[in-house]
Design an enzyme around this catalytic site. Structure first.
Site, PDB file in Angstrom:
ATOM      1  N   LYS A   8       9.408  12.538  -3.988  1.00  0.00           N
ATOM      2  CA  LYS A   8      10.399  11.855  -3.040  1.00  0.00           C
ATOM      3  C   LYS A   8      10.286  10.512  -3.878  1.00  0.00           C
ATOM      4  O   LYS A   8       8.668  10.246  -4.853  1.00  0.00           O
ATOM      5  CB  LYS A   8       9.046  11.215  -1.714  1.00  0.00           C
ATOM      6  CG  LYS A   8       7.492  10.751  -2.054  1.00  0.00           C
ATOM      7  CD  LYS A   8       7.920   8.824  -1.866  1.00  0.00           C
ATOM      8  CE  LYS A   8       6.982   8.267  -1.254  1.00  0.00           C
ATOM      9  NZ  LYS A   8       6.362   6.846  -3.289  1.00  0.00           N
ATOM     10  N   ASP A 136       1.994  10.065   3.792  1.00  0.00           N
ATOM     11  CA  ASP A 136       3.412  10.087   3.334  1.00  0.00           C
ATOM     12  C   ASP A 136       3.784  11.555   3.388  1.00  0.00           C
ATOM     13  O   ASP A 136       5.064  12.614   3.551  1.00  0.00           O
ATOM     14  CB  ASP A 136       3.730   9.974   1.684  1.00  0.00           C
ATOM     15  CG  ASP A 136       3.520   8.877   0.988  1.00  0.00           C
ATOM     16  OD1 ASP A 136       3.746   8.203   2.051  1.00  0.00           O
ATOM     17  OD2 ASP A 136       3.289   8.727  -0.467  1.00  0.00           O
TER      18      ASP A 136
HETATM   19  P1  ATP Z   1      -0.751   7.906  -3.550  1.00  0.00           P
HETATM   20  O1  ATP Z   1       0.223   6.960  -3.527  1.00  0.00           O
HETATM   21  O2  ATP Z   1      -1.039   8.911  -2.022  1.00  0.00           O
HETATM   22  O3  ATP Z   1      -2.025   7.732  -4.292  1.00  0.00           O
HETATM   23  P2  ATP Z   1       0.717   9.254  -5.684  1.00  0.00           P
HETATM   24  O4  ATP Z   1       2.259  10.160  -5.187  1.00  0.00           O
HETATM   25  O5  ATP Z   1       0.881   7.681  -6.008  1.00  0.00           O
HETATM   26  O6  ATP Z   1       0.152   9.243  -3.965  1.00  0.00           O
HETATM   27  P3  ATP Z   1      -0.376  12.331  -5.862  1.00  0.00           P
HETATM   28  O7  ATP Z   1      -0.048  12.834  -6.813  1.00  0.00           O
HETATM   29  O8  ATP Z   1      -0.593  12.046  -4.308  1.00  0.00           O
HETATM   30  O9  ATP Z   1       0.257  10.623  -5.969  1.00  0.00           O
HETATM   31  O10 ATP Z   1      -2.159  11.708  -5.797  1.00  0.00           O
HETATM   32  C1  ATP Z   1      -2.357  10.846  -5.922  1.00  0.00           C
HETATM   33  C2  ATP Z   1      -5.034  11.458  -5.362  1.00  0.00           C
HETATM   34  O11 ATP Z   1      -4.469  12.474  -4.670  1.00  0.00           O
HETATM   35  C3  ATP Z   1      -5.123  12.086  -7.204  1.00  0.00           C
HETATM   36  O12 ATP Z   1      -5.681  11.282  -7.335  1.00  0.00           O
HETATM   37  C4  ATP Z   1      -5.369  13.560  -6.873  1.00  0.00           C
HETATM   38  O13 ATP Z   1      -6.571  12.880  -7.470  1.00  0.00           O
HETATM   39  C5  ATP Z   1      -5.277  12.977  -5.142  1.00  0.00           C
HETATM   40  N1  ATP Z   1      -4.999  15.229  -5.107  1.00  0.00           N
HETATM   41  C6  ATP Z   1      -5.057  15.791  -4.408  1.00  0.00           C
HETATM   42  N2  ATP Z   1      -4.932  16.589  -3.915  1.00  0.00           N
HETATM   43  C7  ATP Z   1      -3.717  16.815  -4.575  1.00  0.00           C
HETATM   44  C8  ATP Z   1      -2.363  17.497  -4.738  1.00  0.00           C
HETATM   45  N3  ATP Z   1      -1.774  18.913  -4.456  1.00  0.00           N
HETATM   46  N4  ATP Z   1      -2.169  17.349  -6.043  1.00  0.00           N
HETATM   47  C9  ATP Z   1      -1.997  15.840  -6.906  1.00  0.00           C
HETATM   48  N5  ATP Z   1      -2.435  14.938  -6.260  1.00  0.00           N
HETATM   49  C10 ATP Z   1      -3.268  15.687  -5.231  1.00  0.00           C
END
Ligand code: ATP
Length: 287
Positions: A8, A136
């Site tokens: 997203k 999210d």
């Molecule tokens: P947020 O804003 O919630 O941090 P984001 O979009 O910036 O989300 P994500 O890639 O969703 O980042 O990852 C956030 C954290 O979630 C990371 O530290 C990661 O280790 C953990 N995580 C747990 N499961 C997953 C997954 N399936 N894919 C990616 N990250 C994951």
């Protein structure tokens, strides 16, 4: 079964308050794009619940710290089902990049579990379960384009981004989401947010210049002016695209008026040493 877990982007993101539980209220316009993880799930009834994960990225945890595994256990508990669940994630969405990759994987597992067991949970129950797994995740269940409020869990569909190329650029380095929210609290940056209506009106108009004018992300105001996301945004603006950081960063996206501009963005980013992909908006889906 297999599902695409779409990333997203936030076309608009304001923080509207801090709740006693530490979560923040937001007002956002979120849009899913075709950049995605491919999630494969195999579930067979068994005596006790178990979920195992394989993933193309070795640095991600594959135990219950992974949101996809968490989703499988949470679903089984809520639906009163015991199954042996095998999940595989072919990861393409960069991690901790402001693109909700983990939430997208989590939502894909919830959707597939509900399909695999012939919908034991109604849409409302699935939404509630998603909310407990992450702010999210409810949006990622449906995708498409929506105004999201509350912690991100109050979702109102709106007109989508027109079918234009969306370049997603990956600046180097990481931004901690928790630190970014802390800076918002410390600086009071949330108080200067513009209204959200110009963005939803711009989407209804389907006119890119109007959409470009309404792009807003409060998190841009709490990062240094000489930081990588701002430099990347400048490269994209110089190519003639509408650009904004997504979520708490560091990813930056650009909506281009045509394929030629998108390609110009990609080449300019590559010249400066930045990876990027060209994606498209994706529609919402029923759950
Ligand atoms: P947020 O804003 O919630 O941090 P984001 O979009 O910036 O989300 P994500 O890639 O969703 O980042 O990852 C956030 C954290 O979630 C990371 O530290 C990661 O280790 C953990 N995580 C747990 N499961 C997953 C997954 N399936 N894919 C990616 N990250 C994951």
């Amino acid at each position: 079964m297999k599902d695409f877990a779409y990333a997203k982007i936030n076309l608009f993101l304001a923080v509207t308050g801090r709740r006693p539980d530490g979560y923040h209220d937001i007002a956002s316009v979120m849009q899913t794009v075709s950049l995605c993880d491919v999630v494969t799930l195999d579930a067979a009834a068994s005596a006790s619940p178990s979920a195992t994960l394989t993933c193309s990225i070795p640095s991600l945890p594959t135990d219950s710290r992974n949101l996809a595994v968490k989703a499988a256990y949470a679903f089984m508990e809520r639906a009163g089902i015991a199954a042996d669940v095998k999940i595989d994630i072919d990861k393409h969405i960069p991690i901790a990049a402001g693109l909700a990759g983990g939430s997208a994987d989590c939502a894909a597992v919830l959707r597939m579990m509900n399909d695999a067991f012939s919908h034991p949970l109604a849409a409302r129950e699935l939404h509630e379960l998603a909310r407990g797994l992450g702010a999210d995740v409810p949006f990622c269940l449906y995708g498409g384009c929506a105004v999201t409020r509350g912690i991100g869990d109050i979702i109102e569909p709106c007109d989508p981004l027109p079918e234009l190329p969306v370049v997603i650029a990956y600046p180097h380095g990481k931004i901690s989401t928790a630190d970014a929210y802390r800076r918002i609290d410390e600086t009071g940056a949330s108080q200067n947010a513009p209204p959200i209506a110009p963005m939803t009106d711009a989407l209804s108009s389907r006119r890119l210049p109007q959409i470009a004018d309404a792009l807003y992300n409060v998190f841009e105001s709490v990062i240094d002016a000489d930081s990588e996301p701002i430099a990347v945004k400048r490269i994209l603006l110089d190519c003639g695209a509408a650009a904004l950081m997504s979520g708490s960063g560091p990813s930056v996206f650009a909506v281009a008026e045509n394929d030629e501009t998108a390609e110009r963005c990609r080449r300019a980013l590559a010249r400066h040493g930045y990876d990027s992909v060209i994606s498209r908006p994706t529609p919402s889906r029923a759950i």
